[in-house]
Design a protein around this motif. Sequence first.
Motif, mmCIF file in Angstrom:
data_model
loop_
_atom_site.group_PDB
_atom_site.id
_atom_site.type_symbol
_atom_site.label_atom_id
_atom_site.label_comp_id
_atom_site.label_asym_id
_atom_site.label_seq_id
_atom_site.Cartn_x
_atom_site.Cartn_y
_atom_site.Cartn_z
ATOM 1 N N ASP A 184 -10.829 0.307 4.561
ATOM 2 C CA ASP A 184 -10.921 1.719 4.947
ATOM 3 C C ASP A 184 -11.534 1.886 6.325
ATOM 4 O OD1 ASP A 184 -10.177 1.973 2.328
ATOM 5 O OD2 ASP A 184 -11.825 3.283 1.745
ATOM 6 N N GLY A 185 -10.856 2.656 7.175
ATOM 7 C CA GLY A 185 -11.427 2.934 8.478
ATOM 8 C C GLY A 185 -10.767 4.129 9.123
ATOM 9 N N ALA A 186 -11.487 4.699 10.095
ATOM 10 C CA ALA A 186 -10.958 5.839 10.845
ATOM 11 C C ALA A 186 -11.354 5.670 12.301
ATOM 12 C CB ALA A 186 -11.524 7.141 10.292
ATOM 13 N N GLY A 187 -10.540 6.241 13.170
ATOM 14 C CA GLY A 187 -10.859 6.099 14.582
ATOM 15 C C GLY A 187 -10.004 7.002 15.441
ATOM 16 N N GLU A 188 -10.051 6.709 16.742
ATOM 17 C CA GLU A 188 -9.358 7.536 17.729
ATOM 18 C C GLU A 188 -8.282 6.699 18.415
ATOM 19 O OE1 GLU A 188 -11.988 8.944 20.745
ATOM 20 O OE2 GLU A 188 -10.391 9.925 21.889
ATOM 21 N N ALA A 238 -6.712 7.778 10.356
ATOM 22 C CA ALA A 238 -7.257 6.798 9.410
ATOM 23 C C ALA A 238 -6.112 5.894 8.979
ATOM 24 C CB ALA A 238 -7.871 7.496 8.204
ATOM 25 N N GLY A 239 -6.452 4.723 8.514
ATOM 26 C CA GLY A 239 -5.432 3.793 8.037
ATOM 27 C C GLY A 239 -5.047 4.110 6.605
ATOM 28 N N ASN A 240 -3.770 3.872 6.282
ATOM 29 C CA ASN A 240 -3.325 4.054 4.903
ATOM 30 C C ASN A 240 -3.513 2.743 4.150
ATOM 31 O OD1 ASN A 240 -2.103 5.298 2.665
ATOM 32 N ND2 ASN A 240 -0.175 4.259 3.127
ATOM 33 N N PHE A 241 -4.293 2.785 3.061
ATOM 34 C CA PHE A 241 -4.658 1.577 2.322
ATOM 35 C C PHE A 241 -3.452 0.679 2.062
ATOM 36 C CE2 PHE A 241 -5.319 -0.930 -1.453
ATOM 37 C CZ PHE A 241 -6.629 -1.350 -1.378
ATOM 38 N N THR A 242 -2.399 1.246 1.534
ATOM 39 C CA THR A 242 -1.247 0.415 1.145
ATOM 40 C C THR A 242 -0.219 0.301 2.269
ATOM 41 O OG1 THR A 242 -0.505 2.376 0.005
ATOM 42 C CG2 THR A 242 -1.387 0.636 -1.352
ATOM 43 N N ARG A 243 -0.693 0.496 3.491
ATOM 44 C CA ARG A 243 0.057 0.240 4.728
ATOM 45 C C ARG A 243 1.487 0.784 4.728
ATOM 46 N NH1 ARG A 243 -1.869 -4.290 8.089
ATOM 47 N NH2 ARG A 243 0.354 -4.456 8.557
ATOM 48 N N GLU A 244 2.471 -0.066 4.472
ATOM 49 C CA GLU A 244 3.878 0.328 4.610
ATOM 50 C C GLU A 244 4.412 1.048 3.370
ATOM 51 O OE1 GLU A 244 2.815 -2.802 5.065
ATOM 52 O OE2 GLU A 244 3.389 -3.471 7.078
ATOM 53 N N TRP A 245 3.570 1.452 2.444
ATOM 54 C CA TRP A 245 4.050 2.276 1.335
ATOM 55 C C TRP A 245 4.028 3.736 1.791
ATOM 56 C CZ3 TRP A 245 1.415 3.157 -4.071
ATOM 57 C CH2 TRP A 245 2.338 3.823 -4.914
ATOM 58 N N PHE A 246 5.210 4.231 2.153
ATOM 59 C CA PHE A 246 5.289 5.568 2.739
ATOM 60 C C PHE A 246 5.595 6.634 1.692
ATOM 61 C CE2 PHE A 246 6.692 2.622 6.144
ATOM 62 C CZ PHE A 246 5.612 2.806 6.970
ATOM 63 N N GLY A 247 6.203 6.227 0.599
ATOM 64 C CA GLY A 247 6.680 7.166 -0.426
ATOM 65 C C GLY A 247 7.697 6.408 -1.246
ATOM 66 N N GLY A 248 8.151 7.005 -2.355
ATOM 67 C CA GLY A 248 9.115 6.303 -3.197
ATOM 68 C C GLY A 248 8.492 5.048 -3.805
ATOM 69 N N LYS A 249 9.294 4.011 -4.000
ATOM 70 C CA LYS A 249 8.796 2.780 -4.620
ATOM 71 C C LYS A 249 7.929 1.985 -3.639
ATOM 72 C CE LYS A 249 11.838 0.326 -7.205
ATOM 73 N NZ LYS A 249 12.048 0.510 -8.654
ATOM 74 N N ARG A 250 6.886 1.379 -4.131
ATOM 75 C CA ARG A 250 6.025 0.571 -3.278
ATOM 76 C C ARG A 250 6.745 -0.715 -2.891
ATOM 77 N NH1 ARG A 250 -0.243 -1.224 -4.258
ATOM 78 N NH2 ARG A 250 -0.175 -3.107 -3.006
ATOM 79 N N PRO A 251 6.859 -1.028 -1.575
ATOM 80 C CA PRO A 251 7.506 -2.285 -1.183
ATOM 81 C C PRO A 251 6.655 -3.475 -1.635
ATOM 82 C CG PRO A 251 7.215 -0.801 0.717
ATOM 83 C CD PRO A 251 6.411 -0.246 -0.414
ATOM 84 N N ASP A 252 7.299 -4.597 -1.844
ATOM 85 C CA ASP A 252 6.546 -5.755 -2.350
ATOM 86 C C ASP A 252 5.993 -6.630 -1.233
ATOM 87 O OD1 ASP A 252 8.876 -6.824 -1.466
ATOM 88 O OD2 ASP A 252 9.598 -7.480 -3.423
ATOM 89 N N TYR A 253 6.259 -6.272 0.008
ATOM 90 C CA TYR A 253 5.787 -7.121 1.107
ATOM 91 C C TYR A 253 4.470 -6.629 1.719
ATOM 92 C CZ TYR A 253 8.171 -3.452 3.719
ATOM 93 O OH TYR A 253 8.589 -2.244 4.191
ATOM 94 N N GLY A 275 -8.789 -6.254 8.255
ATOM 95 C CA GLY A 275 -9.200 -4.907 7.914
ATOM 96 C C GLY A 275 -9.864 -4.175 9.070
ATOM 97 N N TRP A 276 -10.793 -3.311 8.738
ATOM 98 C CA TRP A 276 -11.304 -2.300 9.665
ATOM 99 C C TRP A 276 -12.725 -2.537 10.167
ATOM 100 C CZ3 TRP A 276 -8.415 1.752 11.592
ATOM 101 C CH2 TRP A 276 -7.123 1.853 11.068
ATOM 102 N N ALA A 334 -13.496 8.093 7.125
ATOM 103 C CA ALA A 334 -13.356 6.680 6.756
ATOM 104 C C ALA A 334 -13.454 6.461 5.256
ATOM 105 C CB ALA A 334 -14.428 5.850 7.474
ATOM 106 N N THR A 335 -13.979 7.444 4.536
ATOM 107 C CA THR A 335 -14.142 7.281 3.087
ATOM 108 C C THR A 335 -12.848 7.538 2.318
ATOM 109 O OG1 THR A 335 -14.682 9.608 2.660
ATOM 110 C CG2 THR A 335 -16.519 8.163 3.262
ATOM 111 N N LEU A 336 -11.817 8.082 2.982
ATOM 112 C CA LEU A 336 -10.648 8.591 2.255
ATOM 113 C C LEU A 336 -9.648 7.528 1.771
ATOM 114 C CD1 LEU A 336 -9.807 11.719 4.477
ATOM 115 C CD2 LEU A 336 -11.149 11.686 2.370
ATOM 116 N N PRO A 337 -9.317 6.510 2.563
ATOM 117 C CA PRO A 337 -8.093 5.745 2.258
ATOM 118 C C PRO A 337 -8.029 5.153 0.850
ATOM 119 C CG PRO A 337 -8.810 5.262 4.493
ATOM 120 C CD PRO A 337 -9.891 6.100 3.854
ATOM 121 N N CYS A 338 -9.091 4.538 0.381
ATOM 122 C CA CYS A 338 -8.998 3.915 -0.940
ATOM 123 C C CYS A 338 -9.441 4.879 -2.044
ATOM 124 C CB CYS A 338 -9.831 2.638 -0.974
ATOM 125 S SG CYS A 338 -9.721 1.767 -2.548
ATOM 126 N N ALA A 339 -10.667 5.363 -1.976
ATOM 127 C CA ALA A 339 -11.227 6.114 -3.098
ATOM 128 C C ALA A 339 -10.583 7.491 -3.275
ATOM 129 C CB ALA A 339 -12.739 6.265 -2.918
#
Lengths: 344, 344, 344, 344
Positions: free
Chosen positions: D74-78, D96-111, D121-122, D147-152
């Motif tokens: 989890d991290g945030a910045g400019e 801020a970074g999205n915890f699951t990175r390339e999971w944009f919507g729909g099914k979660r990619p396996d990569y 990480g951050w 910075a507290t948002l991405p995971c929790a």
Amino acid sequence: MTADQNSNKTMRSYRLKDTGSIDNLNLVTEDIPSVQRGEVLVRVKASALNYRDLAMIYGDYPGEIHNNLIPLSDGAGEIVAVGEGVRRFQVGDRVAGNFTREWFGGKRPDYIEPYGSHSDGWLTEYKVLNPELLVSIPSHLTYEQAATLPCAAVTAWNALHGPQPLSAGDTVLTLGSGGVSVFAIQLAKLLGLNVIATTSSDRKAEKLKALGAEKVINYKTTPNWGEVAKDLTDGRGVNRVVEVGGPATIHQSLQAIAPGNELALIGVLTKTGDKIGYFDLFGKASTRTIGVGSRSDFEAMNRVIEDKALAPVVDSVFPFEEAKKAYEYLESQTFFGKIVISHQ
Amino acid sequence: MTADQNSNKTMRSYRLKDTGSIDNLNLVTEDIPSVQRGEVLVRVKASALNYRDLAMIYGDYPGEIHNNLIPLSDGAGEIVAVGEGVRRFQVGDRVAGNFTREWFGGKRPDYIEPYGSHSDGWLTEYKVLNPELLVSIPSHLTYEQAATLPCAAVTAWNALHGPQPLSAGDTVLTLGSGGVSVFAIQLAKLLGLNVIATTSSDRKAEKLKALGAEKVINYKTTPNWGEVAKDLTDGRGVNRVVEVGGPATIHQSLQAIAPGNELALIGVLTKTGDKIGYFDLFGKASTRTIGVGSRSDFEAMNRVIEDKALAPVVDSVFPFEEAKKAYEYLESQTFFGKIVISHQ
Amino acid sequence: MTADQNSNKTMRSYRLKDTGSIDNLNLVTEDIPSVQRGEVLVRVKASALNYRDLAMIYGDYPGEIHNNLIPLSDGAGEIVAVGEGVRRFQVGDRVAGNFTREWFGGKRPDYIEPYGSHSDGWLTEYKVLNPELLVSIPSHLTYEQAATLPCAAVTAWNALHGPQPLSAGDTVLTLGSGGVSVFAIQLAKLLGLNVIATTSSDRKAEKLKALGAEKVINYKTTPNWGEVAKDLTDGRGVNRVVEVGGPATIHQSLQAIAPGNELALIGVLTKTGDKIGYFDLFGKASTRTIGVGSRSDFEAMNRVIEDKALAPVVDSVFPFEEAKKAYEYLESQTFFGKIVISHQ
Amino acid sequence: MTADQNSNKTMRSYRLKDTGSIDNLNLVTEDIPSVQRGEVLVRVKASALNYRDLAMIYGDYPGEIHNNLIPLSDGAGEIVAVGEGVRRFQVGDRVAGNFTREWFGGKRPDYIEPYGSHSDGWLTEYKVLNPELLVSIPSHLTYEQAATLPCAAVTAWNALHGPQPLSAGDTVLTLGSGGVSVFAIQLAKLLGLNVIATTSSDRKAEKLKALGAEKVINYKTTPNWGEVAKDLTDGRGVNRVVEVGGPATIHQSLQAIAPGNELALIGVLTKTGDKIGYFDLFGKASTRTIGVGSRSDFEAMNRVIEDKALAPVVDSVFPFEEAKKAYEYLESQTFFGKIVISHQ
């Protein structure tokens, strides 16, 4: 059978002899119907008026109305007798009628004969019904408050729900201060939504703000209220319009809506207005017609109303004997919220 | 870097110098772009045409088109190089571009610059891209077939999905035999839906039936095709119209639809027609605009296409060198299905 | 009242005197009930058995069963009389009972007393009912076929629907060849789904394939059938398990499912098995219990069954007089599909 | 490139040399990475800790962790620099970074290779990223709050959403006062939900009430807290459990839930507990695992957080130089809300 019935074999009802005038509402005395197997008898305690009830009087309602009809789609009361085999309700339960009767959920059946237009309505003292056509009313409401729910509140609820759900933080635009619009504001606040309302006077604007509308536009002094509503969302547009106006308001509503969001079409308050071009819709708004709602919708709404102790806005309560005055007041268009008739 | 690139440092692209004529498409030679970190290089093997590509030529497309644009929104190819850190694809993977680029799911971002209109498109031999902008293509499809999917098939898919889902056994009305309509018929059959199609000739009617349309109406000889479509559903009305026509067809589409069901607005094929009254919509149909779709939609569709081995209808394939002839053929309006350009 | 009733004032019913033995089913003669206002009289033409009916006989069903109960939850028949005010049905209409009676849609009411366990069921010649408790049956079905739908088919339908919808091309795993599993295979095919089925014999495997199961696993010779099912999906896992087994099968079902997909829990066929650890569920499967379904579900299913002319698999039909033999045959567990009793 | 970078060519990062001890976190100096085409450079201003980060230190996290990893998901910045062709963000944007990175919507990619476990990480001063992996942060939040948002927070959001949506007026049960539970309480209130929380001390109970929990149960003094939670809903049961505990808490959670409602499985805080029988699930609860969420989820949540000005509960902020003390404080389990590291 209860003592209530033993001591009183007759009841009073209003029946509409012919269309054309409020004076055609006749107060008649008739026998209290008896419950049979699978039925309940409701002592109607309150009923409420909607614009459609006035249209019915003036023969201005689509579809043929049967003669000698008991009017009013909306009512609430107490179960005073239950027939054999009834498990849904007990004597003493507090109930309201579901506007669309046998529409329980899923697809609306085509055999429904709505109260107060195609079948006898609620402007009477007693009604015998299939208990499935009734819902329990929230415990904190008086009968007068509960009688306002079936048409206006369920319509407002469904305008805020539907296939394209709104999310907390979304913005809703309501038009004016009729029953549906006032419920839409109140329900929107319970759902975490923001509200922009329109109205015609500063006095009503204050009332709408007191109900929770963050922003109010005077549509008389601001004829481009749709564009102004859009500006009030930082140019993004609103996420739903509770479109109670009709042909004369839809153009401004289309100015207000964010692309891909929905106009919930309810309104028949205006009859004429400029037509819509294909490209007024394409890429602009989704549209959906609200036909009140199912019993499931009514029950889902009641759970929220009860949990949040929502208080319906009752403008005024007329005694049963003065029901015609309630109609005249409705005609005056000077009210705010719902007009109720007390049958107690 | 692969052998493919080592042996060939330049590539050919078509670029649109000015609007106004197909002849303004210039075939130019330019350097093959190199992949950087996080990017992939695609050897484009096929591209496909849509009506919008013709509108672009004639300056008839909303929004400003940048000069010297590489046209075409739709293309498919092979990954021939991957930059550092790329995990989504490997060299040799077969991919197509997603029409709406960075729309992955959820709300469509407003910064999207679609291929072939606002950003360079697919009428070229190589493209460097963020791999997230690509989807894997079904394994049974040729590149020529896969190139037809991004605009027309995803649009058809979303017309058949959306907030108000169709159920197996529901009936869809399609208009004509352009790319979206043909895909809509094919996809509808995979989803268990029934299809009524319209067309202008008996010859095309046979082809539409071969694709699975149960019933076909000749809209030239049957100008009230909307009412006829409704009759063909025993008077209940169809459950969805894939409305590719626009202003001139929407009135008949509104005749065809069952109350509460949806017109999926896609069409800009016609420019003029009678306007719509509020009461043409109220109580009749819901409407929603289809703006192609997200990468999630494309990927969900591909899973079905692969599982059911759907074969896109390719009317004809033109070699890369004769791309202008493909445009001319599109202009002739005599095709059935998709017009493809082979870059191999 | 119809001729049917005038000529025959009494009817026959089976009533369960005490639990413990099929022989406690007594065939009795009693008066045909008369319809009152808002009711319909159904001439029951067929009924069908489910495992729960056997459990009822042996006192092995959760909840107290009232004495002298008419058994069977499932039945179909013809409307032979309608009371005053009934609009939903007419004399001559063909109907079936909805298993969960007053569950019309939305949340299931808690006052429901299911047929054949808490209220009198369908192993009788006539029933008087609130018409809302009935659904129209698909026109291509015989009464024997239609009687199989209320419990097994609606359960299968809901196992394939629910909050996490399946998409055409997804794969469903069914267990064995009981009523729910056989309907699940048939309905899955109508919805464009792929099916992997398990069974205990090659003979049944052939039948399952004939119904549309692409792949069949013999669970006797392949005790790790869950893993094998996963392998058959190229290791991705199945998208739904129609889990009719219970404690003894859930571990293999958990092996078969793709992460994030759903086990639809139906089964009580087995009573014991290893318990499940938290980490057997976490990150593996979603779970949901199927409690048959609402009238809306039943009606939605019937639209598809009618449109696609699905033919329920009736293993055998016993005459009304030999109803006990139908129970014994159910007990033998040698059937495939549904066991039906004809009341004609 | 910006002045920021010109004046400072190196940056500091923590890297985890080997698992086993917090002391294996080494503060290293390395070059600031440069942006390439399609990338952005983020000046990390704050990061936040989750239990998984401690598990990583102790080698107690499933999956192989690469050596010399920069920890923290989890991290945030400019945004301080943007590469060629980037349209999603500009210099100065707060992200801020999205915890699951390339999971944009729909099914979660396996990569996907999550931050701080499978990819760097951050806990560093600068990061170069594909801009699609970032989201804009609500304008009212500090970097420490964001910075507290991405995971929790995204986990809590998805526990309250999903295929079986909650409705205003429904009741949620949260367990303890870790990051997910505290966000679940705050978000629940924005959505019109009621909250029952559990905790181990009266002091924390007061804090949970201040956040909006209507009712709080001390799970130390009330070991049957699940039954008590059910009683607190008038015996109906709660509509969702945000199950952060795991094997040791799920039995009480199953006591608390209303039939047909959902346990959202998140928890790995406990490792052991009694196993679950099939009939503990059947007819009781649905279950679903929450794997943080997609970028669409994160963005939908941020719209609500911004609209309602939700303030994340930051227990304490440690300076970048004292990051190890933040880990030690996390280990102490005496905090309430989130532990943050400031990189400014």
